[in-house]
Design an enzyme around this catalytic site. Structure first.
Site, PDB file in Angstrom:
ATOM      1  CG  ASN A 120      -0.024  -2.101  -7.278  1.00  0.00           C
ATOM      2  OD1 ASN A 120      -0.475  -1.511  -6.541  1.00  0.00           O
ATOM      3  ND2 ASN A 120      -0.027  -2.172  -8.855  1.00  0.00           N
ATOM      4  NE  ARG A 172       3.721   5.854 -11.242  1.00  0.00           N
ATOM      5  CZ  ARG A 172       3.258   4.901 -11.057  1.00  0.00           C
ATOM      6  NH1 ARG A 172       4.412   4.225  -9.811  1.00  0.00           N
ATOM      7  NH2 ARG A 172       2.970   4.387 -11.437  1.00  0.00           N
ATOM      8  CD  GLN A 179       8.881   2.914 -15.253  1.00  0.00           C
ATOM      9  OE1 GLN A 179       8.807   3.103 -14.387  1.00  0.00           O
ATOM     10  NE2 GLN A 179       7.728   2.245 -15.746  1.00  0.00           N
ATOM     11  CG  HIS A 182       7.006   0.107 -12.731  1.00  0.00           C
ATOM     12  ND1 HIS A 182       6.632   1.045 -13.362  1.00  0.00           N
ATOM     13  CD2 HIS A 182       7.208  -0.318 -11.580  1.00  0.00           C
ATOM     14  CE1 HIS A 182       5.144   1.539 -12.076  1.00  0.00           C
ATOM     15  NE2 HIS A 182       5.715   0.122 -11.361  1.00  0.00           N
TER      16      HIS A 182
HETATM   17  P1  NAD Z   1      -2.454   7.629  -2.136  1.00  0.00           P
HETATM   18  O1  NAD Z   1      -3.182   7.548  -2.632  1.00  0.00           O
HETATM   19  O2  NAD Z   1      -3.247   6.664  -0.937  1.00  0.00           O
HETATM   20  O3  NAD Z   1      -1.561   7.803  -1.366  1.00  0.00           O
HETATM   21  C1  NAD Z   1      -0.643   9.176  -1.639  1.00  0.00           C
HETATM   22  C2  NAD Z   1       0.267   9.827  -0.633  1.00  0.00           C
HETATM   23  O4  NAD Z   1       0.403  10.682  -0.985  1.00  0.00           O
HETATM   24  C3  NAD Z   1      -1.562  10.711  -0.312  1.00  0.00           C
HETATM   25  O5  NAD Z   1      -1.537  10.316   1.334  1.00  0.00           O
HETATM   26  C4  NAD Z   1      -1.193  12.163  -0.275  1.00  0.00           C
HETATM   27  O6  NAD Z   1      -1.884  12.833   0.208  1.00  0.00           O
HETATM   28  C5  NAD Z   1       0.375  12.335  -0.560  1.00  0.00           C
HETATM   29  N1  NAD Z   1       0.405  13.114  -1.475  1.00  0.00           N
HETATM   30  C6  NAD Z   1       0.328  13.615  -2.332  1.00  0.00           C
HETATM   31  N2  NAD Z   1       1.292  15.027  -2.651  1.00  0.00           N
HETATM   32  C7  NAD Z   1       1.727  14.814  -1.983  1.00  0.00           C
HETATM   33  C8  NAD Z   1       2.389  15.473  -1.865  1.00  0.00           C
HETATM   34  N3  NAD Z   1       2.928  17.000  -1.972  1.00  0.00           N
HETATM   35  N4  NAD Z   1       3.592  15.387  -0.740  1.00  0.00           N
HETATM   36  C9  NAD Z   1       3.296  14.640   0.815  1.00  0.00           C
HETATM   37  N5  NAD Z   1       2.644  14.136   0.646  1.00  0.00           N
HETATM   38  C10 NAD Z   1       1.418  13.786  -1.082  1.00  0.00           C
HETATM   39  O7  NAD Z   1      -1.314   6.614  -3.087  1.00  0.00           O
HETATM   40  P2  NAD Z   1      -0.754   5.279  -2.749  1.00  0.00           P
HETATM   41  O8  NAD Z   1      -1.844   3.745  -2.923  1.00  0.00           O
HETATM   42  O9  NAD Z   1      -0.063   4.949  -1.726  1.00  0.00           O
HETATM   43  O10 NAD Z   1       0.097   5.166  -3.875  1.00  0.00           O
HETATM   44  C11 NAD Z   1       1.483   5.403  -3.995  1.00  0.00           C
HETATM   45  C12 NAD Z   1       1.799   5.948  -5.270  1.00  0.00           C
HETATM   46  O11 NAD Z   1       2.846   4.791  -5.081  1.00  0.00           O
HETATM   47  C13 NAD Z   1       1.058   5.807  -6.550  1.00  0.00           C
HETATM   48  O12 NAD Z   1       0.280   7.104  -7.018  1.00  0.00           O
HETATM   49  C14 NAD Z   1       1.823   5.486  -8.065  1.00  0.00           C
HETATM   50  O13 NAD Z   1       2.952   6.296  -8.710  1.00  0.00           O
HETATM   51  C15 NAD Z   1       3.069   4.272  -7.122  1.00  0.00           C
HETATM   52  N6  NAD Z   1       3.082   3.107  -7.225  1.00  0.00           N
HETATM   53  C16 NAD Z   1       3.459   2.777  -7.862  1.00  0.00           C
HETATM   54  C17 NAD Z   1       3.829   1.232  -7.407  1.00  0.00           C
HETATM   55  C18 NAD Z   1       4.641   0.151  -7.997  1.00  0.00           C
HETATM   56  O14 NAD Z   1       4.600  -0.599  -8.616  1.00  0.00           O
HETATM   57  N7  NAD Z   1       5.874   0.684  -8.599  1.00  0.00           N
HETATM   58  C19 NAD Z   1       2.387   0.059  -7.480  1.00  0.00           C
HETATM   59  C20 NAD Z   1       1.563   1.243  -6.697  1.00  0.00           C
HETATM   60  C21 NAD Z   1       1.574   2.703  -6.716  1.00  0.00           C
END
Ligand code: NAD
Length: 361
Positions: free
Chosen positions: A117, A256, A285, A309
């Site tokens: 997503n 989050r 949530q 959400h």
């Molecule tokens: P991803 O794993 O591709 O990317 C996450 C990035 O965050 C990585 O590059 C990682 O190095 C970085 N990161 C981790 N800890 C960090 C920190 N302390 N400081 C800076 N950067 C940091 O994940 P993604 O697919 O891009 O998704 C990211 C997040 O988005 C998910 O974990 C989820 O919590 C959230 N999400 C929300 C929804 C929604 O419906 N709102 C849907 C999908 C994902």
């Protein structure tokens, strides 16, 4: 084998719209397949407290399916009770509602449908930037109330062009947001991440990495949060860090809720330190009816772009994560390897670098 799924209630909407696959009613489209294979499949939205279906059924469940939209919080205490549990599968992206350290302690695999997503969320984040910067919500509310006062809403409206836009976390979603805002001609794109942009992304996205978080937020007009929730990001945007933000900056958080301190955000918005906060994720949530983010406002009466959400659960996304859930489950049932990108923890350790920096055993 017993499979337990904790999903959100779809009610009338799910009866009328079968593509709402991630609901209790439509069961990710896998019920008949699992039953034909002779497995038990229990689906519920009842997840809070020791007498909930989730917490009662978990004791002899083999596979738990959860979704970030209505998270079944899998705590260390519940892992102790879950004697048969072997796999926790997140139908979506983001497995922070699972205690990953406890899963590691028990050697339980946690997998999610990576990428399923990310476009849906990136689009929502860009929309949220626009609605904050352009002061859309108060303008729309004014019209619905029968009013007409251009100056009242124009005084809080700006262009996205020529703004500095930065992402905390430049993974799949962060990168897609940076790509999508490029045609708006931002002044500069920034990112803060402990990992540099992968080579293929660095070629196509013209973004500068800032190593120190305080320096990063001090340069951004818009900060978008796109890192997972883990020990290193819980409460990251707090009272102290907000002092370093550019006065009047906007924050979009679709990652989050618990990455931002609820009270600090409300106060920063009320004081005008930030001009707006938007997103779809909440620290717990479903969020309580009196959560401050529901009603918080900036001094001009706007700046709130909060929704439930749903950014990552568009009908397009639901097909992708339902298909991905089935694929993970099928591989697991047939004893096949999982796709590496979907595995969060396995054999007692982290299989991804996204949930913080951990020493490998
Ligand atoms: P991803 O794993 O591709 O990317 C996450 C990035 O965050 C990585 O590059 C990682 O190095 C970085 N990161 C981790 N800890 C960090 C920190 N302390 N400081 C800076 N950067 C940091 O994940 P993604 O697919 O891009 O998704 C990211 C997040 O988005 C998910 O974990 C989820 O919590 C959230 N999400 C929300 C929804 C929604 O419906 N709102 C849907 C999908 C994902």
């Amino acid at each position: 084998m017993k499979v337990l799924a904790v999903l959100y209630d779809g009610g009338k909407a799910a009866q009328e719209e079968p593509r709402l696959l991630g609901t209790v009613e439509n069961k990710l489209g896998i019920e008949s397949w699992l039953k034909e294979l002779g497995h038990e499949f229990i689906v519920t939205s009842d997840k809070e407290g020791p007498n909930s279906v989730f917490q009662k059924e978990i004791v002899d469940t083999d596979v738990l399916i959860t979704t970030p939209f209505h998270p079944g919080y899998m705590t260390a205490e519940l892992f102790e009770k879950a004697k048969n549990l072997k796999l926790c599968l997140t139908a979506g992206v983001g497995s922070d509602h699972i205690d990953l350290a406890a899963a590691n302690k028990k050697g339980i695999m946690v997998a999610e449908v990576s990428g399923s997503n990310v476009v849906s969320v990136a689009e929502h984040a860009v929309m949220s930037m626009l609605l904050l910067v352009r002061n859309f919500v108060p303008a729309h509310e004014q019209i619905q109330k029968g009013g007409w006062n251009v100056a009242d809403v124009a005084r809080g409206a700006f262009d996205l062009e020529n703004k500095v836009i930065g992402t905390i976390g430049a993974g799949r979603i962060g990168q897609r947001i940076l790509q999508r805002v490029t045609p708006f001609n931002p002044k500069e794109l920034l990112y803060f991440d402990y990992a540099p942009l992968p080579e293929h992304a660095a070629h196509t996205i013209n973004a500068r990495r800032v190593e120190k978080l305080e320096d990063f937020v001090a340069q951004c007009d818009i900060v978008t949060v796109n890192c997972p929730l883990h020990d290193g990001t819980r409460g990251l945007i707090n009272k102290e860090l907000l002092k370093h933000f550019k006065k009047g900056a906007w924050i979009v958080n679709t990652a989050r809720g618990a990455i931002c301190d609820r009270h600090a955000i409300k106060e920063a918005l009320a004081s005008g330190q930030i001009s707006g906060y938007a997103g779809d994720v909440w620290d717990v949530q479903p969020s309580a009816p009196d959560h401050p983010w529901r009603t918080m406002k900036n001094p001009l009466g706007g700046g709130n772009g909060m929704v439930p959400h749903y950014s990552g659960t568009t009908l397009d996304a639901q097909i992708r994560y339902a298909v991905g859930t089935k694929d993970i489950l099928q591989r697991w049932l047939e004893g096949k390897d999982q796709e590496a990108q979907n595995v969060i923890v396995d054999h007692g350790e982290y299989a991804t670098k996204s949930y913080g920096i951990h020493e490998r055993k």
